[in-house]
Motif scaffolding. Structure first.
Motif, PDB file in Angstrom:
ATOM      1  N   ALA A 162       0.814  -1.138  -0.188  1.00  0.00           N
ATOM      2  CA  ALA A 162      -0.006   0.079   0.037  1.00  0.00           C
ATOM      3  C   ALA A 162       0.739   1.317   0.062  1.00  0.00           C
ATOM      4  CB  ALA A 162      -0.902   0.126   1.230  1.00  0.00           C
ATOM      5  N   LYS A 163       0.564   2.347  -0.740  1.00  0.00           N
ATOM      6  CA  LYS A 163       1.318   3.513  -0.575  1.00  0.00           C
ATOM      7  C   LYS A 163       1.083   4.239   0.773  1.00  0.00           C
ATOM      8  CE  LYS A 163       0.675   4.101  -5.637  1.00  0.00           C
ATOM      9  NZ  LYS A 163       0.115   4.945  -6.618  1.00  0.00           N
ATOM     10  N   SER A 164       0.036   4.055   1.476  1.00  0.00           N
ATOM     11  CA  SER A 164       0.012   4.704   2.744  1.00  0.00           C
ATOM     12  C   SER A 164      -0.380   3.767   3.795  1.00  0.00           C
ATOM     13  CB  SER A 164      -0.921   6.057   2.590  1.00  0.00           C
ATOM     14  OG  SER A 164      -2.149   5.282   2.298  1.00  0.00           O
ATOM     15  N   PRO A 165      -0.143   4.047   5.014  1.00  0.00           N
ATOM     16  CA  PRO A 165      -0.590   3.150   6.151  1.00  0.00           C
ATOM     17  C   PRO A 165      -2.160   2.942   6.228  1.00  0.00           C
ATOM     18  CG  PRO A 165       0.969   4.584   6.977  1.00  0.00           C
ATOM     19  CD  PRO A 165       0.958   5.223   5.597  1.00  0.00           C
ATOM     20  N   ARG A 166      -2.978   4.030   5.788  1.00  0.00           N
ATOM     21  CA  ARG A 166      -4.276   4.099   6.038  1.00  0.00           C
ATOM     22  C   ARG A 166      -4.809   2.988   4.830  1.00  0.00           C
ATOM     23  NH1 ARG A 166      -6.788  10.274   6.173  1.00  0.00           N
ATOM     24  NH2 ARG A 166      -6.655  10.152   8.508  1.00  0.00           N
ATOM     25  N   LYS A 167      -4.171   3.098   3.672  1.00  0.00           N
ATOM     26  CA  LYS A 167      -4.760   2.324   2.589  1.00  0.00           C
ATOM     27  C   LYS A 167      -4.246   0.483   3.078  1.00  0.00           C
ATOM     28  CE  LYS A 167      -4.486   4.915  -1.280  1.00  0.00           C
ATOM     29  NZ  LYS A 167      -4.392   5.109  -2.836  1.00  0.00           N
ATOM     30  N   ALA A 168      -3.251   0.500   3.758  1.00  0.00           N
ATOM     31  CA  ALA A 168      -2.685  -0.824   4.031  1.00  0.00           C
ATOM     32  C   ALA A 168      -3.804  -1.336   5.095  1.00  0.00           C
ATOM     33  CB  ALA A 168      -1.387  -0.786   5.021  1.00  0.00           C
ATOM     34  N   ALA A 169      -4.264  -0.502   6.092  1.00  0.00           N
ATOM     35  CA  ALA A 169      -5.227  -0.802   7.001  1.00  0.00           C
ATOM     36  C   ALA A 169      -6.330  -1.112   6.562  1.00  0.00           C
ATOM     37  CB  ALA A 169      -5.317   0.545   8.264  1.00  0.00           C
ATOM     38  N   ALA A 170      -6.988  -0.365   5.590  1.00  0.00           N
ATOM     39  CA  ALA A 170      -8.500  -0.700   4.797  1.00  0.00           C
ATOM     40  C   ALA A 170      -8.298  -2.036   4.094  1.00  0.00           C
ATOM     41  CB  ALA A 170      -8.428   0.594   3.855  1.00  0.00           C
ATOM     42  N   TYR A 171      -7.268  -2.197   3.538  1.00  0.00           N
ATOM     43  CA  TYR A 171      -6.946  -3.496   2.692  1.00  0.00           C
ATOM     44  C   TYR A 171      -6.995  -4.661   3.973  1.00  0.00           C
ATOM     45  CZ  TYR A 171      -4.793  -7.173   0.097  1.00  0.00           C
ATOM     46  OH  TYR A 171      -4.396  -8.435  -0.387  1.00  0.00           O
ATOM     47  N   VAL A 172      -6.428  -4.448   4.906  1.00  0.00           N
ATOM     48  CA  VAL A 172      -6.451  -5.524   6.058  1.00  0.00           C
ATOM     49  C   VAL A 172      -7.856  -5.684   6.449  1.00  0.00           C
ATOM     50  CG1 VAL A 172      -5.452  -6.238   8.441  1.00  0.00           C
ATOM     51  CG2 VAL A 172      -4.097  -5.393   6.803  1.00  0.00           C
ATOM     52  N   ILE A 173      -8.697  -4.557   6.871  1.00  0.00           N
ATOM     53  CA  ILE A 173      -9.775  -4.544   7.183  1.00  0.00           C
ATOM     54  C   ILE A 173     -10.785  -5.130   6.261  1.00  0.00           C
ATOM     55  CG2 ILE A 173     -11.945  -3.109   7.670  1.00  0.00           C
ATOM     56  CD1 ILE A 173      -9.962  -1.238   9.123  1.00  0.00           C
ATOM     57  N   SER A 174     -10.632  -4.947   4.927  1.00  0.00           N
ATOM     58  CA  SER A 174     -11.436  -5.570   3.924  1.00  0.00           C
ATOM     59  C   SER A 174     -11.087  -7.225   3.542  1.00  0.00           C
ATOM     60  CB  SER A 174     -11.336  -4.986   2.651  1.00  0.00           C
ATOM     61  OG  SER A 174      -9.949  -5.398   2.126  1.00  0.00           O
ATOM     62  N   LEU A 175      -9.839  -7.645   4.036  1.00  0.00           N
ATOM     63  CA  LEU A 175      -9.842  -9.274   4.175  1.00  0.00           C
ATOM     64  C   LEU A 175     -10.497  -9.627   5.287  1.00  0.00           C
ATOM     65  CD1 LEU A 175      -5.985  -9.435   3.174  1.00  0.00           C
ATOM     66  CD2 LEU A 175      -7.913 -10.065   1.967  1.00  0.00           C
ATOM     67  N   LEU A 176     -10.359  -8.904   6.590  1.00  0.00           N
ATOM     68  CA  LEU A 176     -11.007  -9.369   7.862  1.00  0.00           C
ATOM     69  C   LEU A 176     -12.589  -9.631   7.508  1.00  0.00           C
ATOM     70  CD1 LEU A 176      -8.689  -7.841  10.424  1.00  0.00           C
ATOM     71  CD2 LEU A 176      -8.825 -10.096   9.778  1.00  0.00           C
TER      72      LEU A 176
END
Length: 110
Positions: free
Chosen positions: A4-18
């Motif tokens: 992810a380009k930013s920590p927010r996008k990484a967190a959003a990606y993890v949340i979508s997986l969960l």
């Protein structure tokens, strides 16, 4: 791996997986997801499934040839067409019922 380009996008990606995993577990019974540490689609075969059944191994009894020809003759007569009688005669030219079919054909043509 996806970066992810930013920590927010990484967190959003993890949340979508969960959330995807959570929705899947809500649809399926958690006890059935993993049985004996195997995916839920895998199961042990029952003893009767492991061996082919005896019904599949048997060969059907042969039909009586005379009865089959007689049934075919009756079907040709019931159709009441010249084509059906001619087909019966062509298929069974030496059978005694072929003579009856020829007589029926002569009556039909006249």
């Amino acid at each position: 791996m996806i970066q992810a380009k930013s920590p927010r996008k990484a967190a959003a990606y993890v949340i979508s997986l969960l959330s995807s995993w959570a929705s899947l577990t809500l649809l399926l019974d958690p006890a059935q997801i993993f049985r004996e540490r195997q995916p839920f689609m895998v199961r042990n075969a029952a003893a009767d499934e492991a061996q082919p059944s005896k019904q599949n191994q048997s060969v059907p009894l042969a039909r009586d040839a005379k009865m089959a020809v007689k049934e075919e003759y009756e079907a040709a007569r019931q159709q009441q067409t010249v084509q059906a009688l001619e087909l019966f005669i062509a298929r069974h030219p030496d059978d005694p019922l072929a003579e009856k079919a020829r007589a029926d054909l002569q009556r039909k043509v006249k």
